[in-house]
Design a protein around this motif. Structure first.
Motif, PDB file in Angstrom:
ATOM      1  N   VAL A  66       0.846  -1.198   0.000  1.00  0.00           N
ATOM      2  CA  VAL A  66       0.000   0.000   0.000  1.00  0.00           C
ATOM      3  C   VAL A  66       0.878   1.244   0.000  1.00  0.00           C
ATOM      4  O   VAL A  66       0.676   2.174  -0.782  1.00  0.00           O
ATOM      5  CB  VAL A  66      -0.952   0.000   1.221  1.00  0.00           C
ATOM      6  N   ASP A  70       1.555   4.014  -3.106  1.00  0.00           N
ATOM      7  CA  ASP A  70       1.254   5.423  -2.886  1.00  0.00           C
ATOM      8  C   ASP A  70       2.474   6.292  -3.172  1.00  0.00           C
ATOM      9  O   ASP A  70       2.392   7.312  -3.850  1.00  0.00           O
ATOM     10  CB  ASP A  70       0.790   5.620  -1.445  1.00  0.00           C
ATOM     11  N   GLN A  99     -12.068  22.125  -3.332  1.00  0.00           N
ATOM     12  CA  GLN A  99     -13.190  22.500  -2.461  1.00  0.00           C
ATOM     13  C   GLN A  99     -13.337  21.533  -1.283  1.00  0.00           C
ATOM     14  O   GLN A  99     -13.752  21.935  -0.202  1.00  0.00           O
ATOM     15  CB  GLN A  99     -14.502  22.479  -3.279  1.00  0.00           C
ATOM     16  N   LEU A 100     -13.027  20.239  -1.526  1.00  0.00           N
ATOM     17  CA  LEU A 100     -13.203  19.238  -0.477  1.00  0.00           C
ATOM     18  C   LEU A 100     -11.917  18.991   0.294  1.00  0.00           C
ATOM     19  O   LEU A 100     -11.835  18.033   1.064  1.00  0.00           O
ATOM     20  CB  LEU A 100     -13.729  17.933  -1.105  1.00  0.00           C
ATOM     21  N   LEU A 102      -8.978  18.032  -0.676  1.00  0.00           N
ATOM     22  CA  LEU A 102      -8.259  16.809  -1.035  1.00  0.00           C
ATOM     23  C   LEU A 102      -6.999  17.082  -1.824  1.00  0.00           C
ATOM     24  O   LEU A 102      -6.097  16.248  -1.865  1.00  0.00           O
ATOM     25  CB  LEU A 102      -9.192  15.885  -1.837  1.00  0.00           C
ATOM     26  N   ARG A 113      -3.355  11.075  -8.791  1.00  0.00           N
ATOM     27  CA  ARG A 113      -3.943  10.043  -7.946  1.00  0.00           C
ATOM     28  C   ARG A 113      -5.471  10.121  -7.959  1.00  0.00           C
ATOM     29  O   ARG A 113      -6.155   9.115  -8.052  1.00  0.00           O
ATOM     30  CB  ARG A 113      -3.417  10.269  -6.533  1.00  0.00           C
ATOM     31  N   PHE A 114      -6.009  11.337  -7.840  1.00  0.00           N
ATOM     32  CA  PHE A 114      -7.453  11.504  -7.663  1.00  0.00           C
ATOM     33  C   PHE A 114      -8.210  11.717  -8.971  1.00  0.00           C
ATOM     34  O   PHE A 114      -9.428  11.567  -9.005  1.00  0.00           O
ATOM     35  CB  PHE A 114      -7.735  12.711  -6.759  1.00  0.00           C
ATOM     36  N   ALA A 118      -7.042   6.718 -14.232  1.00  0.00           N
ATOM     37  CA  ALA A 118      -8.382   6.170 -13.975  1.00  0.00           C
ATOM     38  C   ALA A 118      -8.395   5.109 -12.867  1.00  0.00           C
ATOM     39  O   ALA A 118      -9.332   5.047 -12.084  1.00  0.00           O
ATOM     40  CB  ALA A 118      -8.943   5.551 -15.253  1.00  0.00           C
ATOM     41  N   ASP A 120      -5.927   1.496 -10.910  1.00  0.00           N
ATOM     42  CA  ASP A 120      -4.623   0.907 -10.581  1.00  0.00           C
ATOM     43  C   ASP A 120      -3.909   0.394 -11.828  1.00  0.00           C
ATOM     44  O   ASP A 120      -2.684   0.464 -11.918  1.00  0.00           O
ATOM     45  CB  ASP A 120      -4.800  -0.252  -9.588  1.00  0.00           C
ATOM     46  N   LEU A 123      -2.343   3.311 -13.468  1.00  0.00           N
ATOM     47  CA  LEU A 123      -1.220   3.762 -12.639  1.00  0.00           C
ATOM     48  C   LEU A 123      -0.001   2.878 -12.915  1.00  0.00           C
ATOM     49  O   LEU A 123       1.109   3.366 -13.117  1.00  0.00           O
ATOM     50  CB  LEU A 123      -1.615   3.694 -11.169  1.00  0.00           C
TER      51      LEU A 123
ATOM     52  N   ARG B  18     -11.521   5.493  -6.798  1.00  0.00           N
ATOM     53  CA  ARG B  18     -10.155   5.091  -7.171  1.00  0.00           C
ATOM     54  C   ARG B  18      -9.424   4.480  -5.979  1.00  0.00           C
ATOM     55  O   ARG B  18      -9.269   5.154  -4.952  1.00  0.00           O
ATOM     56  CB  ARG B  18      -9.367   6.300  -7.650  1.00  0.00           C
ATOM     57  N   PRO B  19      -8.929   3.252  -6.131  1.00  0.00           N
ATOM     58  CA  PRO B  19      -8.174   2.632  -5.029  1.00  0.00           C
ATOM     59  C   PRO B  19      -6.935   3.440  -4.632  1.00  0.00           C
ATOM     60  O   PRO B  19      -6.620   3.530  -3.455  1.00  0.00           O
ATOM     61  CB  PRO B  19      -7.761   1.270  -5.619  1.00  0.00           C
ATOM     62  N   ALA B  20      -6.261   4.043  -5.616  1.00  0.00           N
ATOM     63  CA  ALA B  20      -5.051   4.810  -5.298  1.00  0.00           C
ATOM     64  C   ALA B  20      -5.387   5.980  -4.374  1.00  0.00           C
ATOM     65  O   ALA B  20      -4.617   6.318  -3.468  1.00  0.00           O
ATOM     66  CB  ALA B  20      -4.378   5.311  -6.571  1.00  0.00           C
ATOM     67  N   ALA B  21      -6.548   6.588  -4.604  1.00  0.00           N
ATOM     68  CA  ALA B  21      -6.959   7.723  -3.768  1.00  0.00           C
ATOM     69  C   ALA B  21      -7.266   7.250  -2.348  1.00  0.00           C
ATOM     70  O   ALA B  21      -6.852   7.875  -1.364  1.00  0.00           O
ATOM     71  CB  ALA B  21      -8.185   8.395  -4.380  1.00  0.00           C
ATOM     72  N   ARG B  23      -6.159   4.533  -0.824  1.00  0.00           N
ATOM     73  CA  ARG B  23      -4.919   4.113  -0.149  1.00  0.00           C
ATOM     74  C   ARG B  23      -4.188   5.324   0.403  1.00  0.00           C
ATOM     75  O   ARG B  23      -3.683   5.298   1.519  1.00  0.00           O
ATOM     76  CB  ARG B  23      -4.005   3.381  -1.134  1.00  0.00           C
ATOM     77  N   HIS B  24      -4.130   6.386  -0.388  1.00  0.00           N
ATOM     78  CA  HIS B  24      -3.410   7.579   0.047  1.00  0.00           C
ATOM     79  C   HIS B  24      -4.048   8.158   1.310  1.00  0.00           C
ATOM     80  O   HIS B  24      -3.372   8.549   2.260  1.00  0.00           O
ATOM     81  CB  HIS B  24      -3.426   8.626  -1.074  1.00  0.00           C
ATOM     82  N   LEU B  25      -5.383   8.197   1.310  1.00  0.00           N
ATOM     83  CA  LEU B  25      -6.085   8.762   2.464  1.00  0.00           C
ATOM     84  C   LEU B  25      -5.939   7.861   3.686  1.00  0.00           C
ATOM     85  O   LEU B  25      -5.807   8.355   4.806  1.00  0.00           O
ATOM     86  CB  LEU B  25      -7.562   8.985   2.105  1.00  0.00           C
ATOM     87  N   LYS B  58     -11.207  13.771   5.411  1.00  0.00           N
ATOM     88  CA  LYS B  58     -10.828  13.746   3.985  1.00  0.00           C
ATOM     89  C   LYS B  58     -11.375  12.484   3.323  1.00  0.00           C
ATOM     90  O   LYS B  58     -11.877  12.531   2.200  1.00  0.00           O
ATOM     91  CB  LYS B  58      -9.310  13.798   3.837  1.00  0.00           C
ATOM     92  N   ASN B  61     -15.044  12.932   2.837  1.00  0.00           N
ATOM     93  CA  ASN B  61     -15.315  13.888   1.746  1.00  0.00           C
ATOM     94  C   ASN B  61     -15.144  13.221   0.383  1.00  0.00           C
ATOM     95  O   ASN B  61     -15.930  13.418  -0.534  1.00  0.00           O
ATOM     96  CB  ASN B  61     -14.374  15.095   1.833  1.00  0.00           C
ATOM     97  N   TYR B  62     -14.091  12.399   0.250  1.00  0.00           N
ATOM     98  CA  TYR B  62     -13.830  11.744  -1.031  1.00  0.00           C
ATOM     99  C   TYR B  62     -14.923  10.715  -1.342  1.00  0.00           C
ATOM    100  O   TYR B  62     -15.465  10.665  -2.440  1.00  0.00           O
ATOM    101  CB  TYR B  62     -12.455  11.078  -1.021  1.00  0.00           C
ATOM    102  N   TRP B  66     -17.417  11.327  -4.437  1.00  0.00           N
ATOM    103  CA  TRP B  66     -17.210  10.536  -5.651  1.00  0.00           C
ATOM    104  C   TRP B  66     -17.855   9.160  -5.591  1.00  0.00           C
ATOM    105  O   TRP B  66     -18.074   8.563  -6.625  1.00  0.00           O
ATOM    106  CB  TRP B  66     -15.704  10.380  -5.915  1.00  0.00           C
ATOM    107  N   ASN B  89     -20.899  24.120  -5.155  1.00  0.00           N
ATOM    108  CA  ASN B  89     -20.153  22.967  -5.691  1.00  0.00           C
ATOM    109  C   ASN B  89     -20.946  21.699  -5.390  1.00  0.00           C
ATOM    110  O   ASN B  89     -21.258  21.408  -4.240  1.00  0.00           O
ATOM    111  CB  ASN B  89     -18.771  22.903  -5.040  1.00  0.00           C
ATOM    112  N   ARG B  91     -20.329  18.370  -5.476  1.00  0.00           N
ATOM    113  CA  ARG B  91     -19.786  17.288  -4.632  1.00  0.00           C
ATOM    114  C   ARG B  91     -19.708  17.742  -3.176  1.00  0.00           C
ATOM    115  O   ARG B  91     -19.987  16.975  -2.255  1.00  0.00           O
ATOM    116  CB  ARG B  91     -18.409  16.858  -5.133  1.00  0.00           C
ATOM    117  N   ARG B  92     -19.318  18.994  -2.984  1.00  0.00           N
ATOM    118  CA  ARG B  92     -19.229  19.504  -1.619  1.00  0.00           C
ATOM    119  C   ARG B  92     -20.627  19.568  -0.996  1.00  0.00           C
ATOM    120  O   ARG B  92     -20.820  19.247   0.181  1.00  0.00           O
ATOM    121  CB  ARG B  92     -18.569  20.870  -1.622  1.00  0.00           C
ATOM    122  N   ALA B  95     -21.602  16.110   0.089  1.00  0.00           N
ATOM    123  CA  ALA B  95     -20.919  15.719   1.332  1.00  0.00           C
ATOM    124  C   ALA B  95     -21.550  16.422   2.536  1.00  0.00           C
ATOM    125  O   ALA B  95     -21.772  15.812   3.577  1.00  0.00           O
ATOM    126  CB  ALA B  95     -19.431  16.046   1.230  1.00  0.00           C
TER     127      ALA B  95
END
Lengths: 217, 138
Positions: A66, A70, A99-100, A102, A113-114, A118, A120, A123, B18-21, B23-25, B58, B61-62, B66, B89, B91-92, B95
């Motif tokens: 993981v 990242d 706005q959120l 992130l 990443r976000f 699209a 993994d 990536l 997104r899994p990458a997003a 994982r990061h969080l 966070k 929010n994500y 999404w 907004n 998405r905001r 949330a």
């Protein structure tokens, strides 16, 4: 430079990063070792066998992958850029992320990443392209080997099996030997492109194998 | 698409993220285990607890922005504006709608996050299997 169009239709230009950054990243991210148990082998001698399904080890391995996945984005981000104007959809998404809380406007790894990449699979593709352009890769070695087209008794040399030896070494050692074999300084080798480095390793491997095959006659 | 019924009676429609997003969080908790063992959050103190709370926000929010496809109804938007929130907004606003008007407590928020993560993981696994099969046949 390599062009890549993402699944979302964004055109990227993929460059390279200094090989030393990849080497430093690899040194910093050492995978966890599994626990071992002593097993009696032939002749009453005991051997240490890894326990690969140990639950604690599997948890550490998951955490390792993981974190690796990242931080790879942070590593390769400087080699990736969008070509041409950003689409309205992408710009709107970046505004949503801001706005959120992130991603900030100048946080390019977060955008990758976000938003830009699209999933993994994509990536992995982009990381693979950056590595291909930057360092020795098996893909680069295979391409160079095919281009050199060295055969022995009608078969490609790389397909011939050599007997194993007690010695073992990693990619970094092999790259250094290949660099010296081709007359590079290490600094010069690291400064060359990924395909050039891979070609040097392919040349070294093919030469070693051809020399061995010749000696068998 | 999966659904997630809230205790308020609203049924949310979920989609993978997104899994990458994610994982990061999760890594911003400082420990990937933190999400699987949320009770560990209660034992944190000081800066570590503050960091984990920020990371939870966070992640929520994500996921809300999404991973949920439903839009807040007009009356909910009016309520959010009445308490001084900006609903410009989409998405905001989604949330905030869920956070302030629909989700009852932290436990339900955690369940929603978990549902979107499970859906995303399932999609990643199915996509990996399809790639492997097409690689074998191709």
């Amino acid at each position: 430079m390599t062009e890549y169009i993402t699944k979302r239709g964004v055109k990227l230009e993929i460059g390279r990063i200094p090989r030393r950054e990849i080497d430093g990243f690899t040194l910093k991210h050492v995978p966890p070792e599994p626990p071992v148990q002593e097993v009696e082998a032939f002749g009453g001698i005991t051997e240490e066998m890894p326990i690969l399904d140990d639950p604690a080890y599997l948890e550490r391995l998951l955490a390792y992958y993981v974190k690796l996945g990242d931080e790879q984005i942070e590593l390769i981000a400087s080699a990736v850029r969008i070509v041409g104007p950003r689409s309205e959809v992408l710009l709107a998404e970046l505004e949503d992320l801001r706005q959120l809380g992130l991603a900030e406007d100048d946080d390019w790894p977060a955008h990758l990443r976000f938003s830009v990449l699209a999933d993994d699979e994509e990536l992995g593709t982009v990381v693979g392209l950056v590595f291909y352009n930057s360092t020795v890769t098996e893909k680069g070695i295979a391409e160079a080997s095919r281009a050199m087209a060295v055969t022995w008794m009608g078969q490609p040399v790389e397909g011939w099996k050599m007997p194993g030896t007690p010695g073992r070494y990693g990619q970094l050692f092999e790259a250094r030997r290949a660099a010296r074999h081709s007359g590079y300084t290490w600094e010069g080798f690291c400064g060359s492109t990924g395909p050039e480095q891979s070609a040097a390793v392919a040349f070294y491997r093919l030469s070693a194998k051809l020399d061995w095959l010749t000696s068998q006659k | 698409m999966d659904t997630f019924p809230l205790r308020s009676g609203t049924v949310l429609h979920l989609q993978p993220v997104r899994p990458a997003a994610v994982r990061h969080l999760l890594l911003q908790f400082g420990n990937v285990d933190m999400f699987e063992h949320p009770e560990a959050l209660l034992k944190l103190e000081g800066k570590a607890r503050g960091r984990a709370i920020e990371a939870t926000e966070k992640l929520y929010n994500y996921v809300a922005g999404w991973g949920v496809t439903d839009d807040p109804p007009d009356e909910a938007l009016a309520e959010l504006e009445a308490i001084g929130l900006d609903v410009g907004n989409e998405r905001r606003a989604r949330a905030d709608w869920l956070r302030f008007l629909e989700i009852e407590d932290d436990e339900e928020m955690g369940e929603l996050i978990g549902a979107v993560m499970v859906l995303s993981q399932k999609e990643t696994e199915e996509s990996t299997e399809e790639s492997a099969e097409s690689g074998e046949s191709g």
